[in-house]
Design a protein around this motif. Structure first.
Motif, PDB file in Angstrom:
ATOM      1  N   ASP A 135      42.527  46.812  24.788  1.00  0.00           N
ATOM      2  CA  ASP A 135      41.849  48.024  25.266  1.00  0.00           C
ATOM      3  C   ASP A 135      40.444  48.207  24.681  1.00  0.00           C
ATOM      4  OD1 ASP A 135      44.039  48.746  26.854  1.00  0.00           O
ATOM      5  OD2 ASP A 135      45.004  49.802  25.178  1.00  0.00           O
ATOM      6  N   GLU A 136      39.931  47.208  23.969  1.00  0.00           N
ATOM      7  CA  GLU A 136      38.577  47.283  23.428  1.00  0.00           C
ATOM      8  C   GLU A 136      37.667  46.302  24.171  1.00  0.00           C
ATOM      9  OE1 GLU A 136      37.361  49.315  21.130  1.00  0.00           O
ATOM     10  OE2 GLU A 136      39.311  50.311  20.915  1.00  0.00           O
ATOM     11  N   PRO A 137      36.428  46.688  24.480  1.00  0.00           N
ATOM     12  CA  PRO A 137      35.511  45.771  25.163  1.00  0.00           C
ATOM     13  C   PRO A 137      35.191  44.566  24.291  1.00  0.00           C
ATOM     14  CG  PRO A 137      34.363  47.747  24.445  1.00  0.00           C
ATOM     15  CD  PRO A 137      35.816  48.002  24.221  1.00  0.00           C
ATOM     16  N   VAL A 138      34.946  43.420  24.926  1.00  0.00           N
ATOM     17  CA  VAL A 138      34.623  42.181  24.211  1.00  0.00           C
ATOM     18  C   VAL A 138      33.172  41.806  24.541  1.00  0.00           C
ATOM     19  CG1 VAL A 138      35.202  39.752  23.888  1.00  0.00           C
ATOM     20  CG2 VAL A 138      37.027  41.424  24.331  1.00  0.00           C
ATOM     21  N   PRO A 139      32.232  42.112  23.654  1.00  0.00           N
ATOM     22  CA  PRO A 139      30.823  41.803  23.937  1.00  0.00           C
ATOM     23  C   PRO A 139      30.412  40.394  23.516  1.00  0.00           C
ATOM     24  CG  PRO A 139      30.983  43.051  21.913  1.00  0.00           C
ATOM     25  CD  PRO A 139      32.401  42.901  22.421  1.00  0.00           C
ATOM     26  N   ASP A 140      31.315  39.661  22.837  1.00  0.00           N
ATOM     27  CA  ASP A 140      30.931  38.369  22.256  1.00  0.00           C
ATOM     28  C   ASP A 140      31.858  37.238  22.702  1.00  0.00           C
ATOM     29  OD1 ASP A 140      33.140  39.330  20.942  1.00  0.00           O
ATOM     30  OD2 ASP A 140      32.402  38.912  18.915  1.00  0.00           O
ATOM     31  N   ALA A 141      32.255  37.252  23.978  1.00  0.00           N
ATOM     32  CA  ALA A 141      33.064  36.144  24.497  1.00  0.00           C
ATOM     33  C   ALA A 141      32.281  34.838  24.367  1.00  0.00           C
ATOM     34  CB  ALA A 141      33.431  36.397  25.955  1.00  0.00           C
ATOM     35  N   GLU A 142      33.021  33.751  24.107  1.00  0.00           N
ATOM     36  CA  GLU A 142      32.349  32.451  24.004  1.00  0.00           C
ATOM     37  C   GLU A 142      31.652  32.115  25.316  1.00  0.00           C
ATOM     38  OE1 GLU A 142      33.538  27.786  23.163  1.00  0.00           O
ATOM     39  OE2 GLU A 142      34.729  29.399  22.265  1.00  0.00           O
ATOM     40  N   TYR A 143      32.326  32.399  26.429  1.00  0.00           N
ATOM     41  CA  TYR A 143      31.670  32.281  27.731  1.00  0.00           C
ATOM     42  C   TYR A 143      32.496  32.995  28.791  1.00  0.00           C
ATOM     43  CZ  TYR A 143      34.986  28.416  28.600  1.00  0.00           C
ATOM     44  OH  TYR A 143      36.109  27.649  28.749  1.00  0.00           O
ATOM     45  N   VAL A 144      31.809  33.408  29.844  1.00  0.00           N
ATOM     46  CA  VAL A 144      32.429  33.872  31.086  1.00  0.00           C
ATOM     47  C   VAL A 144      31.719  33.123  32.205  1.00  0.00           C
ATOM     48  CG1 VAL A 144      32.879  35.811  32.634  1.00  0.00           C
ATOM     49  CG2 VAL A 144      32.942  36.164  30.152  1.00  0.00           C
ATOM     50  N   LYS A 145      32.477  32.336  32.975  1.00  0.00           N
ATOM     51  CA  LYS A 145      31.898  31.528  34.044  1.00  0.00           C
ATOM     52  C   LYS A 145      32.652  31.783  35.338  1.00  0.00           C
ATOM     53  CE  LYS A 145      30.486  27.862  30.845  1.00  0.00           C
ATOM     54  NZ  LYS A 145      30.554  26.426  30.521  1.00  0.00           N
ATOM     55  N   PHE A 146      31.891  32.049  36.399  1.00  0.00           N
ATOM     56  CA  PHE A 146      32.483  32.273  37.709  1.00  0.00           C
ATOM     57  C   PHE A 146      32.486  30.970  38.498  1.00  0.00           C
ATOM     58  CE2 PHE A 146      31.017  36.531  36.544  1.00  0.00           C
ATOM     59  CZ  PHE A 146      32.117  37.307  36.885  1.00  0.00           C
ATOM     60  N   GLU A 147      33.673  30.551  38.918  1.00  0.00           N
ATOM     61  CA  GLU A 147      33.805  29.391  39.795  1.00  0.00           C
ATOM     62  C   GLU A 147      34.048  29.905  41.214  1.00  0.00           C
ATOM     63  OE1 GLU A 147      36.377  25.234  40.290  1.00  0.00           O
ATOM     64  OE2 GLU A 147      37.080  26.802  38.929  1.00  0.00           O
ATOM     65  N   ILE A 148      33.210  29.495  42.156  1.00  0.00           N
ATOM     66  CA  ILE A 148      33.221  30.072  43.508  1.00  0.00           C
ATOM     67  C   ILE A 148      33.285  28.957  44.537  1.00  0.00           C
ATOM     68  CG2 ILE A 148      31.959  31.565  45.125  1.00  0.00           C
ATOM     69  CD1 ILE A 148      30.441  32.670  42.650  1.00  0.00           C
ATOM     70  N   TRP A 149      34.167  29.118  45.525  1.00  0.00           N
ATOM     71  CA  TRP A 149      34.174  28.175  46.648  1.00  0.00           C
ATOM     72  C   TRP A 149      34.794  28.822  47.880  1.00  0.00           C
ATOM     73  CZ3 TRP A 149      38.016  28.299  43.084  1.00  0.00           C
ATOM     74  CH2 TRP A 149      39.331  28.156  43.519  1.00  0.00           C
ATOM     75  N   ASN A 150      34.423  28.291  49.031  1.00  0.00           N
ATOM     76  CA  ASN A 150      34.971  28.774  50.298  1.00  0.00           C
ATOM     77  C   ASN A 150      36.400  28.276  50.436  1.00  0.00           C
ATOM     78  OD1 ASN A 150      35.620  29.133  53.111  1.00  0.00           O
ATOM     79  ND2 ASN A 150      33.430  29.289  53.540  1.00  0.00           N
ATOM     80  N   LYS A 151      37.319  29.164  50.764  1.00  0.00           N
ATOM     81  CA  LYS A 151      38.727  28.796  50.835  1.00  0.00           C
ATOM     82  C   LYS A 151      38.985  27.714  51.878  1.00  0.00           C
ATOM     83  CE  LYS A 151      41.997  31.183  52.755  1.00  0.00           C
ATOM     84  NZ  LYS A 151      42.937  32.249  53.149  1.00  0.00           N
ATOM     85  N   GLY A 152      38.096  27.622  52.855  1.00  0.00           N
ATOM     86  CA  GLY A 152      38.264  26.594  53.871  1.00  0.00           C
ATOM     87  C   GLY A 152      37.886  25.208  53.385  1.00  0.00           C
ATOM     88  N   ASP A 153      37.261  25.117  52.206  1.00  0.00           N
ATOM     89  CA  ASP A 153      36.867  23.833  51.633  1.00  0.00           C
ATOM     90  C   ASP A 153      37.755  23.507  50.432  1.00  0.00           C
ATOM     91  OD1 ASP A 153      34.775  23.748  53.465  1.00  0.00           O
ATOM     92  OD2 ASP A 153      33.424  24.825  52.099  1.00  0.00           O
ATOM     93  N   SER A 154      37.602  22.310  49.908  1.00  0.00           N
ATOM     94  CA  SER A 154      38.331  21.914  48.708  1.00  0.00           C
ATOM     95  C   SER A 154      37.719  22.585  47.479  1.00  0.00           C
ATOM     96  CB  SER A 154      38.284  20.392  48.547  1.00  0.00           C
ATOM     97  OG  SER A 154      38.695  20.001  47.260  1.00  0.00           O
ATOM     98  N   GLN A 155      38.545  22.805  46.459  1.00  0.00           N
ATOM     99  CA  GLN A 155      38.032  23.377  45.219  1.00  0.00           C
ATOM    100  C   GLN A 155      37.016  22.457  44.564  1.00  0.00           C
ATOM    101  OE1 GLN A 155      41.071  24.572  42.432  1.00  0.00           O
ATOM    102  NE2 GLN A 155      39.625  25.330  40.914  1.00  0.00           N
ATOM    103  N   ASP A 156      37.070  21.173  44.905  1.00  0.00           N
ATOM    104  CA  ASP A 156      36.100  20.229  44.348  1.00  0.00           C
ATOM    105  C   ASP A 156      34.664  20.572  44.748  1.00  0.00           C
ATOM    106  OD1 ASP A 156      38.083  18.780  43.099  1.00  0.00           O
ATOM    107  OD2 ASP A 156      38.360  17.414  44.783  1.00  0.00           O
ATOM    108  N   SER A 157      34.525  21.358  45.805  1.00  0.00           N
ATOM    109  CA  SER A 157      33.184  21.754  46.259  1.00  0.00           C
ATOM    110  C   SER A 157      32.689  23.023  45.576  1.00  0.00           C
ATOM    111  CB  SER A 157      33.202  21.978  47.773  1.00  0.00           C
ATOM    112  OG  SER A 157      34.023  23.097  48.106  1.00  0.00           O
ATOM    113  N   SER A 158      33.442  23.513  44.601  1.00  0.00           N
ATOM    114  CA  SER A 158      33.119  24.798  43.975  1.00  0.00           C
ATOM    115  C   SER A 158      31.809  24.742  43.198  1.00  0.00           C
ATOM    116  CB  SER A 158      34.248  25.227  43.036  1.00  0.00           C
ATOM    117  OG  SER A 158      34.351  24.330  41.948  1.00  0.00           O
ATOM    118  N   GLN A 159      31.238  25.922  43.012  1.00  0.00           N
ATOM    119  CA  GLN A 159      30.028  26.088  42.214  1.00  0.00           C
ATOM    120  C   GLN A 159      30.377  26.979  41.029  1.00  0.00           C
ATOM    121  OE1 GLN A 159      26.794  27.896  44.340  1.00  0.00           O
ATOM    122  NE2 GLN A 159      25.371  27.801  42.611  1.00  0.00           N
TER     123      GLN A 159
END
Length: 253
Positions: free
Chosen positions: A70-94
Motif C-alpha cells: 500500500d506504499e508507492p514505489v518511487p525507486d523501482a529498478e525498472y518499469v518497461k511496457f511491452e506492446i504488440w498487436n494481438k493479431g501479430d506474434s509477441q515476437d513483434s512486440s516493442q
C-alpha cells in the motif's frame, strides 16, 4: 543472622532481575529477527490509459502506478511496457522503458499506428521481485470488442526472457525467464532453454530452476560472439501443458 538473611534476599532479588532482563532482551532479539526475516510483499502494478478506445496515429500516455504494501514505489529498478498487436506474434512486440513521474507513477508516450486490440505488459522489477501484469487496450474500436477479446486471451501464456543485460562471449551470462499463465505465475513447471546458432553443430538444452514463483533461472557461457536463438520450453506433463517461445539475442566479444 538477620544481616546474613538481608544480604541473601538482596542477592536473590538481583539474580531474578537479571534473568528478567535477559529474557526481555532475548524476546526483543527474537522479535527483531522475525521482522528482519519477513518476506517483502509482491509489488502491485495498476496500468491505465488516457482514455479508451485509443485514437490511431496520436500520442497516447500509458501509466503504471507501482505500490508495495500500500506504499508507492518511487525507486523501482525498472518499469518497461511491452506492446504488440494481438493479431501479430509477441515476437513483434516493442518494449519501452518508462520514466518515474511522481509518487510511484511511471509513464511513457506511445503512438499506435494501426487500429486493433493490443496487449500491454508492464514488466516491473522492485529489488528481487518481478511482476508482469497484462492489460489489453483497444485502438480505434469500441469497448464491447475489448471485453470479448479479453476472455479469449485469458487462457494464454505470457513468456518474457530477460535480454536487457549484455551477453559477452567467454563469460557466464544469466538466463532468466518469467512465465505467467492466466495472469498468474506459472509455478512448479519444467523449464529448459534450447540454445542454437548457425555456427553450432547441434542444439544445446539447459534446465532452468524456479527461483521465485514463475521465475526460472540458469546461466550459460557462450563460446563465440554472434546471433543466438533462445527457445524457452515450459511444460507440466501431468496437465498436458507444453509450450515454447523463441527469442533472438546478440552475443558480443
Amino acid at each position: 543472622m538477620k544481616k546474613f538473611g538481608f544480604f541473601a534476599l538482596l542477592l536473590i532479588s538481583m539474580i531474578m532481575t537479571a534473568c528478567g532482563e535477559d529474557k526481555n532482551d532475548t524476546s526483543k532479539a527474537d522479535e527483531q529477527d522475525t521482522q528482519n526475516n519477513e518476506v517483502p510483499e509482491t509489488p502491485e502494478v495498476m496500468v491505465s490509459f488516457d482514455h479508451q478506445p485509443v485514437p490511431v496515429g496520436e500520442e497516447t500516455t500509458i501509466k503504471a502506478e507501482v505500490t508495495q504494501g500500500d506504499e508507492p514505489v518511487p525507486d523501482a529498478e525498472y518499469v518497461k511496457f511491452e506492446i504488440w498487436n494481438k493479431g501479430d506474434s509477441q515476437d513483434s512486440s516493442q518494449t519501452i522503458e518508462a520514466e518515474h513521474i511522481d509518487d510511484g507513477v511511471y509513464e511513457i508516450t506511445h503512438t499506435f499506428d494501426e487500429e486493433g486490440n493490443y496487449q500491454v505488459i508492464a514488466h516491473t522489477q522492485v529489488d528481487d521481485l518481478h511482476t508482469m501484469p497484462k492489460s489489453e487496450v483497444l485502438v480505434g474500436k469500441d469497448s464491447e470488442a475489448s471485453e470479448h477479446s479479453h476472455s479469449e486471451e485469458s487462457g494464454k501464456f505470457m513468456v518474457h526472457l530477460e535480454t536487457e543485460q549484455k551477453f559477452k562471449a567467454g563469460e557466464k551470462s544469466p538466463l532468466v525467464v518469467h512465465i505467467n499463465h492466466m495472469e498468474e505465475p506459472f509455478t512448479k513447471g519444467l523449464v529448459k532453454f534450447e540454445i542454437s546458432a548457425d555456427h553450432m553443430e547441434k542444439h544445446l538444452y539447459i534446465d532452468a530452476e524456479e527461483v521465485e514463483p514463475g521465475m526460472y533461472k540458469t546461466s550459460h557461457n557462450f563460446s563465440e560472439p554472434g546471433t543466438y536463438t533462445i527457445n524457452t520450453h515450459y511444460e507440466k506433463p501431468d496437465e498436458e501443458i507444453h509450450g515454447h517461445k523463441e527469442k533472438t539475442i546478440e552475443v558480443t566479444e
